[in-house]
Design an enzyme around this catalytic site. Sequence first.
Site, PDB file in Angstrom:
ATOM      1  N   ARG A   1       0.805  -1.222   0.000  1.00 21.72           N
ATOM      2  CA  ARG A   1       0.000   0.000   0.000  1.00 21.72           C
ATOM      3  C   ARG A   1       0.839   1.274   0.000  1.00 21.72           C
ATOM      4  NH1 ARG A   1      -3.751  -2.207   4.838  1.00 21.72           N
ATOM      5  NH2 ARG A   1      -1.866  -3.474   5.125  1.00 21.72           N
TER       6      ARG A   1
ATOM      7  N   GLY B   1      -6.993  -5.251  13.016  1.00 22.93           N
ATOM      8  CA  GLY B   1      -7.648  -6.436  13.562  1.00 22.93           C
ATOM      9  C   GLY B   1      -8.428  -6.049  14.812  1.00 22.93           C
TER      10      GLY B   1
ATOM     11  N   SER C   1      39.527  41.590  -2.873  1.00 19.48           N
ATOM     12  CA  SER C   1      38.389  41.035  -3.615  1.00 19.48           C
ATOM     13  C   SER C   1      38.836  40.308  -4.871  1.00 19.48           C
ATOM     14  CB  SER C   1      37.444  42.166  -4.023  1.00 19.48           C
ATOM     15  OG  SER C   1      36.917  42.755  -2.866  1.00 19.48           O
TER      16      SER C   1
ATOM     17  N   ASN D   1      40.341  38.703   7.055  1.00 12.77           N
ATOM     18  CA  ASN D   1      39.239  39.224   6.251  1.00 12.77           C
ATOM     19  C   ASN D   1      39.353  38.698   4.821  1.00 12.77           C
ATOM     20  OD1 ASN D   1      36.879  41.165   6.199  1.00 12.77           O
ATOM     21  ND2 ASN D   1      38.054  41.724   4.377  1.00 12.77           N
TER      22      ASN D   1
ATOM     23  N   LYS E   1      33.450  24.535   2.789  1.00 11.00           N
ATOM     24  CA  LYS E   1      33.506  23.073   2.872  1.00 11.00           C
ATOM     25  C   LYS E   1      34.816  22.666   3.527  1.00 11.00           C
ATOM     26  CE  LYS E   1      35.545  20.316   0.671  1.00 11.00           C
ATOM     27  NZ  LYS E   1      36.357  19.496  -0.205  1.00 11.00           N
TER      28      LYS E   1
HETATM   29  C1  UD1 Z   1      -1.422  -6.541  11.534  1.00 12.36           C
HETATM   30  C2  UD1 Z   1      -2.309  -7.444  12.407  1.00 12.36           C
HETATM   31  C3  UD1 Z   1      -3.549  -6.664  12.842  1.00 12.36           C
HETATM   32  C4  UD1 Z   1      -3.110  -5.428  13.592  1.00 12.36           C
HETATM   33  C5  UD1 Z   1      -2.119  -4.581  12.780  1.00 12.36           C
HETATM   34  C6  UD1 Z   1      -1.525  -3.523  13.655  1.00 12.36           C
HETATM   35  C7  UD1 Z   1      -2.030  -9.743  11.593  1.00 12.36           C
HETATM   36  C8  UD1 Z   1      -2.631 -10.852  10.827  1.00 12.36           C
HETATM   37  N1  UD1 Z   1      -2.726  -8.605  11.631  1.00 12.36           N
HETATM   38  O1  UD1 Z   1      -2.177  -6.217  10.382  1.00 12.36           O
HETATM   39  O2  UD1 Z   1      -4.375  -7.474  13.663  1.00 12.36           O
HETATM   40  O3  UD1 Z   1      -4.249  -4.645  13.926  1.00 12.36           O
HETATM   41  O4  UD1 Z   1      -1.045  -5.393  12.287  1.00 12.36           O
HETATM   42  O5  UD1 Z   1      -0.706  -2.633  12.963  1.00 12.36           O
HETATM   43  O6  UD1 Z   1      -0.966  -9.898  12.152  1.00 12.36           O
HETATM   44  N2  UD1 Z   1       5.135  -8.970   7.805  1.00 12.36           N
HETATM   45  C9  UD1 Z   1       6.117  -9.909   7.664  1.00 12.36           C
HETATM   46  N3  UD1 Z   1       5.884 -11.042   6.952  1.00 12.36           N
HETATM   47  C10 UD1 Z   1       4.689 -11.293   6.388  1.00 12.36           C
HETATM   48  C11 UD1 Z   1       3.656 -10.339   6.543  1.00 12.36           C
HETATM   49  C12 UD1 Z   1       3.903  -9.183   7.264  1.00 12.36           C
HETATM   50  O7  UD1 Z   1       7.223  -9.727   8.177  1.00 12.36           O
HETATM   51  O8  UD1 Z   1       4.548 -12.359   5.769  1.00 12.36           O
HETATM   52  C13 UD1 Z   1       5.406  -7.746   8.571  1.00 12.36           C
HETATM   53  C14 UD1 Z   1       5.243  -6.471   7.770  1.00 12.36           C
HETATM   54  O9  UD1 Z   1       6.474  -6.110   7.175  1.00 12.36           O
HETATM   55  C15 UD1 Z   1       4.806  -5.462   8.840  1.00 12.36           C
HETATM   56  C16 UD1 Z   1       4.106  -6.317   9.882  1.00 12.36           C
HETATM   57  O10 UD1 Z   1       4.483  -7.647   9.613  1.00 12.36           O
HETATM   58  O11 UD1 Z   1       5.908  -4.827   9.431  1.00 12.36           O
HETATM   59  C17 UD1 Z   1       2.601  -6.172   9.812  1.00 12.36           C
HETATM   60  O12 UD1 Z   1       2.146  -6.550   8.538  1.00 12.36           O
HETATM   61  P1  UD1 Z   1       0.947  -5.823   7.835  1.00 12.36           P
HETATM   62  O13 UD1 Z   1       0.712  -6.468   6.523  1.00 12.36           O
HETATM   63  O14 UD1 Z   1       1.139  -4.366   7.860  1.00 12.36           O
HETATM   64  O15 UD1 Z   1      -0.261  -6.236   8.823  1.00 12.36           O
HETATM   65  P2  UD1 Z   1      -1.605  -5.485   9.047  1.00 12.36           P
HETATM   66  O16 UD1 Z   1      -2.518  -5.790   7.942  1.00 12.36           O
HETATM   67  O17 UD1 Z   1      -1.358  -4.064   9.344  1.00 12.36           O
HETATM   68 CA    CA Z   2       0.355  -2.742   9.346  1.00 11.39          CA
END
Ligand code: UD1
Ligand code: CA
Length: 462
Positions: A14, A150, A411, A383, A357
């Site tokens: 996104r 969530g 100058s 100066n 610099k």
């Molecule tokens: C997640 C939570 C949601 C919560 C929200 C809070 C889950 C299923 N959902 O949703 O309940 O309200 O965060 O911000 O956990 N990532 C990985 N590997 C993956 C997928 C994601 O490392 O396979 C990491 C992403 O880089 C990110 C974090 O996990 O830093 C959260 O992932 P994201 O896809 O943003 O989850 P949300 O949909 O926001």
């Molecule tokens: Ca998130």
Amino acid sequence: MVAIAILAAGRGTRMKSDLPKVLHELGGRSLVERVLCSCQEISISRRLIIVGYRGELVKESLLGSRELQDDNPEFPPLEFVEQTEQLGTGHAIQQLLPHLEGFQGDLLVLNGDVPLLRSQTLKQLMEIHKDHKNSATLLTANLPNPQGYGRVFTDSQNLVKEIVEDRDCTKAQRHNHRINAGVYCFNWPDLEKILPELKAENDQKEYYLTDTVNYLAPVMAVDVEDYQEILGINDRKHLATVSDILQTRVKDEWMAAGVTLIDPNSITIDDRVKLQPDVVIEPQTHLRGQTSIGSGSRIGPGSLIENSQIGENVTVLFSVVSDSIVAENSRIGPYAHLRGHAEVGANCRVGNFVELKNVQIGDRTNVAHLSYLGDAILGEKVNIGAGTITANYDGVNKHKTKIGDRTKIGSNSVLVAPITLGEDVTVAAGSVLTEDVPDDCLVIARSRQVAKPGWKLKDPES
Ligand code: UD1
Ligand code: CA
């Protein structure tokens, strides 16, 4: 014993960016670096970062961060765990299984995209987790607009029954504004046992970490006091919102500490900047990185100060100062550019259209107009006349210019480096100096003016 794991493998679709989401910057630091810093007050025995999408870049960025290295040499090293395919937050934590085999402590899990968390909040979460001997404890908040998060369903004892992702919610479930912050403390031996059980039965066909609450007990929800702390970043609009919150936090603190901000909305201040009382920051000014500004100084309007130390009672007007030092009572600008370790002494003047610099300038020295000084050392009370240039580059190498105390450069002079001018030297305007000059000399290095009496152009009309 506590291990932390940071989820940083997702691309962050996104954000519509080539850069992994967790490397986007907020107030001069990446999101994931901020998340790591939020754990600095907890005593931790392992630090695991789960990387995937452009993982090398995430790794390089974190290992290059000075703050994470310097702050506490006792911190355990960063361990990077690869999640080659991003099949969800639960799948990400499954990748820890071979790394944490036999680990007997708690695992604190943080989303790499939740950058405003306070250390204190995490400490409290860990304490509640321990006191209640929970299998898992997670942070929740009541959000005015819970869209995208969530939803957490609990009983009257705050024990979690289930967590349902926004996209999987029924209409009725969407009315619950209590959201999952993405911050969890798990008893690792309990989690280790049930992690392989997760199923990808949801709208996204992903393995959700949130589903672990269905297998563990007791799981407790803890509300944060200030919901702004747990805002997650999923798109650029969130990034801007969170950046505003951070800016408000920082500016409110400085104003309370005695700093005047004129038109605060037009100013940005990174959270590592240090200001003394009676500093005045004028509109359209940006203070970045490890910058400090002494009492009584007036910065702006229209200035950018980056990783620089500004002393007391300095003025900086419409200028850019980066990686440099300015001592007390000096005046910079308008339209000056200091960079690459410029050091300006006390009571100096660096004026209109001057670029410095890698220069050291002694006290009470003036470079008032239209000059470039690079790779030079200037004494006190020197100066520099308008339009003076140090020719420091021969096309291959850079060379030094040295100018002794009280020397005056006329100058439009060019000092071809390497060159040393002694003390109390006077250089005639328009000179091109290629050789060293001893103390107490007048030096003229230009052709003599010739006037030829009676010489006149022929008038073509006559
Ligand atoms: C997640 C939570 C949601 C919560 C929200 C809070 C889950 C299923 N959902 O949703 O309940 O309200 O965060 O911000 O956990 N990532 C990985 N590997 C993956 C997928 C994601 O490392 O396979 C990491 C992403 O880089 C990110 C974090 O996990 O830093 C959260 O992932 P994201 O896809 O943003 O989850 P949300 O949909 O926001
Ligand atoms: Ca998130």
